[in-house]
Design a protein around this motif. Structure first.
Motif, PDB file in Angstrom:
ATOM      1  N   LEU A   7      -4.466   1.631   6.143  1.00 30.57           N
ATOM      2  CA  LEU A   7      -3.966   1.860   7.501  1.00 30.57           C
ATOM      3  C   LEU A   7      -4.589   3.103   8.117  1.00 30.57           C
ATOM      4  O   LEU A   7      -4.951   3.103   9.299  1.00 30.57           O
ATOM      5  CB  LEU A   7      -2.441   1.980   7.502  1.00 30.57           C
ATOM      6  N   ASN A   8      -4.731   4.159   7.330  1.00 28.06           N
ATOM      7  CA  ASN A   8      -5.287   5.407   7.852  1.00 28.06           C
ATOM      8  C   ASN A   8      -6.795   5.337   8.066  1.00 28.06           C
ATOM      9  O   ASN A   8      -7.299   5.773   9.104  1.00 28.06           O
ATOM     10  CB  ASN A   8      -4.980   6.578   6.907  1.00 28.06           C
ATOM     11  N   GLN A   9      -7.522   4.820   7.105  1.00 24.60           N
ATOM     12  CA  GLN A   9      -8.976   4.908   7.126  1.00 24.60           C
ATOM     13  C   GLN A   9      -9.664   3.701   7.743  1.00 24.60           C
ATOM     14  O   GLN A   9     -10.590   3.858   8.534  1.00 24.60           O
ATOM     15  CB  GLN A   9      -9.490   5.129   5.704  1.00 24.60           C
ATOM     16  N   LYS A  10      -9.249   2.501   7.368  1.00 30.47           N
ATOM     17  CA  LYS A  10      -9.936   1.297   7.858  1.00 30.47           C
ATOM     18  C   LYS A  10      -9.398   0.830   9.203  1.00 30.47           C
ATOM     19  O   LYS A  10     -10.162   0.555  10.121  1.00 30.47           O
ATOM     20  CB  LYS A  10      -9.824   0.168   6.833  1.00 30.47           C
ATOM     21  N   PHE A  11      -8.081   0.726   9.317  1.00 30.41           N
ATOM     22  CA  PHE A  11      -7.486   0.130  10.504  1.00 30.41           C
ATOM     23  C   PHE A  11      -7.033   1.150  11.548  1.00 30.41           C
ATOM     24  O   PHE A  11      -6.721   0.774  12.673  1.00 30.41           O
ATOM     25  CB  PHE A  11      -6.315  -0.772  10.109  1.00 30.41           C
ATOM     26  N   LYS A  12      -6.952   2.431  11.185  1.00 26.76           N
ATOM     27  CA  LYS A  12      -6.540   3.491  12.116  1.00 26.76           C
ATOM     28  C   LYS A  12      -5.192   3.179  12.768  1.00 26.76           C
ATOM     29  O   LYS A  12      -5.019   3.269  13.977  1.00 26.76           O
ATOM     30  CB  LYS A  12      -7.598   3.719  13.200  1.00 26.76           C
ATOM     31  N   VAL A  13      -4.231   2.799  11.923  1.00 27.41           N
ATOM     32  CA  VAL A  13      -2.898   2.427  12.413  1.00 27.41           C
ATOM     33  C   VAL A  13      -1.930   3.579  12.146  1.00 27.41           C
ATOM     34  O   VAL A  13      -1.713   3.953  10.990  1.00 27.41           O
ATOM     35  CB  VAL A  13      -2.391   1.145  11.723  1.00 27.41           C
ATOM     36  N   PRO A  14      -1.334   4.137  13.199  1.00 30.42           N
ATOM     37  CA  PRO A  14      -0.332   5.187  12.982  1.00 30.42           C
ATOM     38  C   PRO A  14       1.012   4.572  12.576  1.00 30.42           C
ATOM     39  O   PRO A  14       1.377   3.487  13.014  1.00 30.42           O
ATOM     40  CB  PRO A  14      -0.235   5.861  14.351  1.00 30.42           C
ATOM     41  N   PHE A  15       1.717   5.286  11.711  1.00 29.72           N
ATOM     42  CA  PHE A  15       3.074   4.877  11.327  1.00 29.72           C
ATOM     43  C   PHE A  15       3.854   6.136  11.032  1.00 29.72           C
ATOM     44  O   PHE A  15       3.284   7.170  10.717  1.00 29.72           O
ATOM     45  CB  PHE A  15       3.056   3.928  10.121  1.00 29.72           C
ATOM     46  N   ASN A  16       5.189   6.050  11.144  1.00 29.24           N
ATOM     47  CA  ASN A  16       5.980   7.240  10.854  1.00 29.24           C
ATOM     48  C   ASN A  16       7.105   6.977   9.869  1.00 29.24           C
ATOM     49  O   ASN A  16       7.825   7.898   9.520  1.00 29.24           O
ATOM     50  CB  ASN A  16       6.515   7.879  12.141  1.00 29.24           C
ATOM     51  N   GLU A  17       7.269   5.774   9.426  1.00 28.93           N
ATOM     52  CA  GLU A  17       8.216   5.431   8.362  1.00 28.93           C
ATOM     53  C   GLU A  17       7.573   4.356   7.515  1.00 28.93           C
ATOM     54  O   GLU A  17       7.030   3.376   8.043  1.00 28.93           O
ATOM     55  CB  GLU A  17       9.522   4.882   8.931  1.00 28.93           C
ATOM     56  N   PHE A  18       7.638   4.529   6.196  1.00 29.07           N
ATOM     57  CA  PHE A  18       7.060   3.528   5.310  1.00 29.07           C
ATOM     58  C   PHE A  18       7.681   3.681   3.925  1.00 29.07           C
ATOM     59  O   PHE A  18       7.686   4.768   3.355  1.00 29.07           O
ATOM     60  CB  PHE A  18       5.537   3.696   5.233  1.00 29.07           C
ATOM     61  N   SER A  19       8.231   2.601   3.392  1.00 25.48           N
ATOM     62  CA  SER A  19       8.758   2.625   2.027  1.00 25.48           C
ATOM     63  C   SER A  19       8.412   1.306   1.339  1.00 25.48           C
ATOM     64  O   SER A  19       8.145   0.299   1.993  1.00 25.48           O
ATOM     65  CB  SER A  19      10.278   2.838   2.022  1.00 25.48           C
ATOM     66  N   VAL A  20       8.391   1.354   0.029  1.00 23.19           N
ATOM     67  CA  VAL A  20       8.125   0.169  -0.778  1.00 23.19           C
ATOM     68  C   VAL A  20       9.247   0.048  -1.800  1.00 23.19           C
ATOM     69  O   VAL A  20       9.519   0.994  -2.542  1.00 23.19           O
ATOM     70  CB  VAL A  20       6.759   0.258  -1.492  1.00 23.19           C
ATOM     71  N   GLU A  21       9.902  -1.101  -1.812  1.00 24.76           N
ATOM     72  CA  GLU A  21      10.958  -1.386  -2.778  1.00 24.76           C
ATOM     73  C   GLU A  21      10.463  -2.496  -3.690  1.00 24.76           C
ATOM     74  O   GLU A  21       9.987  -3.530  -3.201  1.00 24.76           O
ATOM     75  CB  GLU A  21      12.225  -1.833  -2.053  1.00 24.76           C
ATOM     76  N   SER A  31      -3.471  -5.202   5.289  1.00 24.61           N
ATOM     77  CA  SER A  31      -3.476  -4.126   4.309  1.00 24.61           C
ATOM     78  C   SER A  31      -2.677  -4.509   3.064  1.00 24.61           C
ATOM     79  O   SER A  31      -3.113  -4.278   1.931  1.00 24.61           O
ATOM     80  CB  SER A  31      -2.917  -2.838   4.912  1.00 24.61           C
ATOM     81  N   VAL A  32      -1.518  -5.104   3.252  1.00 27.17           N
ATOM     82  CA  VAL A  32      -0.690  -5.553   2.130  1.00 27.17           C
ATOM     83  C   VAL A  32      -1.435  -6.623   1.336  1.00 27.17           C
ATOM     84  O   VAL A  32      -1.470  -6.597   0.100  1.00 27.17           O
ATOM     85  CB  VAL A  32       0.679  -6.065   2.630  1.00 27.17           C
ATOM     86  N   SER A  33      -2.042  -7.555   2.030  1.00 25.90           N
ATOM     87  CA  SER A  33      -2.788  -8.620   1.360  1.00 25.90           C
ATOM     88  C   SER A  33      -3.967  -8.063   0.561  1.00 25.90           C
ATOM     89  O   SER A  33      -4.199  -8.471  -0.584  1.00 25.90           O
ATOM     90  CB  SER A  33      -3.285  -9.639   2.388  1.00 25.90           C
ATOM     91  N   LEU A  34      -4.700  -7.124   1.134  1.00 30.55           N
ATOM     92  CA  LEU A  34      -5.835  -6.528   0.427  1.00 30.55           C
ATOM     93  C   LEU A  34      -5.369  -5.758  -0.810  1.00 30.55           C
ATOM     94  O   LEU A  34      -6.013  -5.810  -1.869  1.00 30.55           O
ATOM     95  CB  LEU A  34      -6.621  -5.604   1.354  1.00 30.55           C
ATOM     96  N   SER A  35      -4.256  -5.059  -0.692  1.00 28.73           N
ATOM     97  CA  SER A  35      -3.718  -4.357  -1.850  1.00 28.73           C
ATOM     98  C   SER A  35      -3.363  -5.354  -2.946  1.00 28.73           C
ATOM     99  O   SER A  35      -3.724  -5.165  -4.110  1.00 28.73           O
ATOM    100  CB  SER A  35      -2.487  -3.540  -1.468  1.00 28.73           C
TER     101      SER A  35
END
Length: 137
Positions: free
Chosen positions: A60-74, A109-113
């Motif tokens: 998200l930061n490097q390839k897609f340049k997508v800003p976000f301000n909350e992110f969690s993984v459960e 991004s999720v799919s690539l991961s």
């Protein structure tokens, strides 16, 4: 790159692993008693969360340049009934706040991961069916 940990018994079912210059305490949480650490299987799920989280953030930061301000993984897992008890089903839930127009980039991004970058997911995928879900805030 080689990885090494040193694990030492403390007492009962409590032990400490030293790696990357840090200590992590483990315990057999299925056993009675005060617990001073996490179970090794819970740590495996946490390793998957950390691995995929780092991938998605980097993409998200490097390839897609997508800003976000909350992110969690459960991550939740289901163990087999018989020994050795291993995860045979794992569900990864990503919760993220992004603009509506960036949701497809999050999904990519999720799919690539899941399919290319996350080595922990690749290892666990040898024995478990892993599913992903994205919740947009």
């Amino acid at each position: 790159m080689d990885y090494t940990t040193v694990t030492k018994w403390n007492n009962g079912f409590h032990f400490t692993s030293h790696f990357d210059g840090r200590d992590t305490e483990f315990d057999a949480t299925a056993m009675p008693g005060p617990h001073k650490g996490v179970s090794p299987k819970t740590m495996v799920l946490s390793a998957l969360a950390g691995c995929t989280w780092m991938d998605v953030v980097a993409l998200l930061n490097q390839k897609f340049k997508v800003p976000f301000n909350e992110f969690s993984v459960e991550v939740s897992g289901v163990l087999t009934e018989t020994h050795p008890k291993i995860f045979n089903a794992i569900h990864v839930k990503y919760t993220i706040r992004v603009d509506r127009e960036d949701r497809e980039k999050v999904a990519q991004s999720v799919s690539l991961s899941a399919t290319k970058y996350c080595g922990v997911q690749a290892m666990l995928g040898k024995s478990a069916n892993i599913t992903n879900e994205i919740i947009y805030l």
